[in-house]
Design an enzyme around this catalytic site. Sequence first.
Site, PDB file in Angstrom:
ATOM      1  N   SER A 121       5.796  10.693  -0.177  1.00  0.00           N
ATOM      2  CA  SER A 121       5.318   9.590   0.774  1.00  0.00           C
ATOM      3  C   SER A 121       5.006  10.106   2.303  1.00  0.00           C
ATOM      4  O   SER A 121       5.474  11.248   2.768  1.00  0.00           O
ATOM      5  CB  SER A 121       6.573   8.661   1.048  1.00  0.00           C
ATOM      6  N   TYR A 144      -0.233   6.334   4.058  1.00  0.00           N
ATOM      7  CA  TYR A 144      -0.244   5.132   4.959  1.00  0.00           C
ATOM      8  C   TYR A 144      -1.403   5.652   6.071  1.00  0.00           C
ATOM      9  O   TYR A 144      -1.141   6.356   6.839  1.00  0.00           O
ATOM     10  CB  TYR A 144       1.233   4.685   5.824  1.00  0.00           C
ATOM     11  N   THR A 170      -1.535   3.159  -0.350  1.00  0.00           N
ATOM     12  CA  THR A 170      -0.812   2.113  -0.465  1.00  0.00           C
ATOM     13  C   THR A 170      -1.430   1.140   0.605  1.00  0.00           C
ATOM     14  O   THR A 170      -1.741   1.019   1.753  1.00  0.00           O
ATOM     15  CB  THR A 170       0.654   2.198   0.261  1.00  0.00           C
ATOM     16  N   LYS A 263      -2.196   1.435  -4.464  1.00  0.00           N
ATOM     17  CA  LYS A 263      -1.035   0.935  -4.747  1.00  0.00           C
ATOM     18  C   LYS A 263      -0.725  -0.160  -4.041  1.00  0.00           C
ATOM     19  O   LYS A 263      -0.994  -0.393  -2.749  1.00  0.00           O
ATOM     20  CB  LYS A 263       0.218   2.080  -4.338  1.00  0.00           C
ATOM     21  N   HIS A 287       5.824  -3.519  -3.671  1.00  0.00           N
ATOM     22  CA  HIS A 287       6.612  -2.631  -2.853  1.00  0.00           C
ATOM     23  C   HIS A 287       8.140  -2.837  -3.199  1.00  0.00           C
ATOM     24  O   HIS A 287       8.913  -2.918  -2.318  1.00  0.00           O
ATOM     25  CB  HIS A 287       6.262  -3.038  -1.442  1.00  0.00           C
TER      26      HIS A 287
HETATM   27  C1  LIG Z   1      13.770   3.064   0.312  1.00  0.00           C
HETATM   28  C2  LIG Z   1      12.351   2.875   0.121  1.00  0.00           C
HETATM   29  C3  LIG Z   1      11.439   3.396   0.684  1.00  0.00           C
HETATM   30  C4  LIG Z   1      10.146   3.269   0.196  1.00  0.00           C
HETATM   31  N1  LIG Z   1       8.883   3.985   0.975  1.00  0.00           N
HETATM   32  C5  LIG Z   1       7.572   3.743   0.521  1.00  0.00           C
HETATM   33  C6  LIG Z   1       6.761   4.529   0.989  1.00  0.00           C
HETATM   34  O1  LIG Z   1       6.752   5.301   1.987  1.00  0.00           O
HETATM   35  N2  LIG Z   1       5.339   4.204   0.747  1.00  0.00           N
HETATM   36  C7  LIG Z   1       5.046   3.594  -0.313  1.00  0.00           C
HETATM   37  O2  LIG Z   1       3.919   3.426  -0.787  1.00  0.00           O
HETATM   38  N3  LIG Z   1       6.177   2.713  -0.838  1.00  0.00           N
HETATM   39  C8  LIG Z   1       7.313   2.957  -0.786  1.00  0.00           C
HETATM   40  N4  LIG Z   1       8.368   2.330  -1.159  1.00  0.00           N
HETATM   41  C9  LIG Z   1       8.108   1.444  -2.364  1.00  0.00           C
HETATM   42  C10 LIG Z   1       8.118   2.303  -3.636  1.00  0.00           C
HETATM   43  O3  LIG Z   1       7.090   3.302  -3.686  1.00  0.00           O
HETATM   44  C11 LIG Z   1       8.261   1.537  -4.954  1.00  0.00           C
HETATM   45  O4  LIG Z   1       6.895   0.489  -4.847  1.00  0.00           O
HETATM   46  C12 LIG Z   1       9.108   0.666  -5.077  1.00  0.00           C
HETATM   47  O5  LIG Z   1      10.412   1.303  -4.815  1.00  0.00           O
HETATM   48  C13 LIG Z   1       9.504   0.250  -6.784  1.00  0.00           C
HETATM   49  O6  LIG Z   1      10.594  -0.715  -6.900  1.00  0.00           O
HETATM   50  P1  LIG Z   1      11.960  -0.291  -7.346  1.00  0.00           P
HETATM   51  O7  LIG Z   1      12.451   0.219  -6.136  1.00  0.00           O
HETATM   52  O8  LIG Z   1      12.510  -1.528  -7.852  1.00  0.00           O
HETATM   53  O9  LIG Z   1      11.778   0.863  -8.383  1.00  0.00           O
HETATM   54  C14 LIG Z   1       9.549   2.431  -0.852  1.00  0.00           C
HETATM   55  C15 LIG Z   1      10.803   1.818  -1.352  1.00  0.00           C
HETATM   56  C16 LIG Z   1      11.807   2.016  -1.208  1.00  0.00           C
HETATM   57  C17 LIG Z   1      13.278   1.367  -1.880  1.00  0.00           C
END
Ligand SMILES: Cc1cc2nc3c(=O)[nH]c(=O)nc-3n(C[C@H](O)[C@H](O)[C@H](O)COP(=O)(O)O)c2cc1C
Length: 393
Positions: A121, A144, A170, A263, A287
């Site tokens: 990320s 981002y 994203t 995404k 997300h």
């Molecule tokens: C703690 C956390 C931080 C995240 N940070 C980002 C990020 O920096 N960039 C991004 O595109 N998605 C981020 N996401 C979303 C994840 O990439 C992903 O879409 C999501 O966690 C999928 O769902 P799940 O947690 O049920 O597997 C984050 C999710 C979590 C839980």
Amino acid sequence: MPLSELLQRADLYSASRLHNLDDARRVARRRLPAVVFDYVDGAADDEIAVRRNRAAFEAVTFRPQMGSGMLAPDLSVSVLGRDLAFPVVLAPCGLVRLLHPDGAVGVARAAVSRGTISTLSTVAGSSIEEVAEGAGVPMWFQLYASGGVEEAGEIIKRAFAAGSEVLVVTIDTPTLGNRERDVRHGVAPPLRVDPHNAVPLGLQVLARPRWAVQLASTGLRLSRRGAGPSSPGSGMLQGVASPFSWSDVAALRQLWPGRLVVKGVLTAEDARRAVAAGAEGIVVSNHGGRQLDGAPATLRVLPEVVAAVGDEAEVLLDGGVRRGAHVVAALALGARAVLIGRPYLYGLAAAGERGVVRVLELLETEMRRTMTLMGCGSVKDLGPDWLGEPHSC
Ligand SMILES: Cc1cc2nc3c(=O)[nH]c(=O)nc-3n(C[C@H](O)[C@H](O)[C@H](O)COP(=O)(O)O)c2cc1C
């Protein structure tokens, strides 16, 4: 025995005690200060979308087709030009080093050791170069583009030079979702520690001495070099809110020499726009329920997106994948592979790099068993025929 070796042994033991992904969540909850656990586990508003994601998987039934005598199903897939041992990729997640000192380097290594790949990320808390050098393995990079296309151009140049082969843009964070657990801890938005919340947060840390010792033994360094400039004192998730337009994606397409993935797609219309802007891959994602709480379950909109893009892009999905059977269901509905977010973060919190390896091992084993019980010999054979009613998720 040195402290670092003792902690590593403890991680090995903890990893061996994880028997499914919910175990990893339970251990993470015990290991992490509440504010950190809630940052990972929490979602937006009433956390409906996060429950919907999971409920959609739980509603799936399979149609087994027995008698093939096959015992070792083939799980291998090619995803965006890379052959993976099984179709599970690690999603981009911010601030992973808060969970365990192995951080993003451990996550990248764990993925490659299981024959798959991870996505770094923009706000992982470690710079692109640090992870590339520390892990020495291929990875994808998630962007981002909060500083606009010009600043993004600089960041992605570094990501490509460091060996990232896929750029994931994203699009679902024009502003940050309302993460009420973070609000209640006094750290939102965007995850800031200041004199007002320092005392209650300090007490939470004291209640989790192992986490504190682990972090103190390696030092909590959160680099934001991947995220571009941010002012001193700004929150740790500064830069996440990033309004975008499809012309930005098209401009990034011109700048990025590798494959490009968008995404955060939830509709056929956005899927077609992503392809028109030059994306070779799409992640159907809400997300993890952390943005728009009224978003649909990703599994439910997957068929619409797959039908919209046809062969023009590879479709991936994330949100709520907690069992190997969930991966099988997503593939049967047209996904090329899935991404997981929270499950590997729980694994990391529970047992560092070993915990992430264990989470991937569990998913692969469960997937293999599910396919065998269904009588399906290869993930390439999966399609809607393998799903029973009600599969019209
Ligand atoms: C703690 C956390 C931080 C995240 N940070 C980002 C990020 O920096 N960039 C991004 O595109 N998605 C981020 N996401 C979303 C994840 O990439 C992903 O879409 C999501 O966690 C999928 O769902 P799940 O947690 O049920 O597997 C984050 C999710 C979590 C839980």
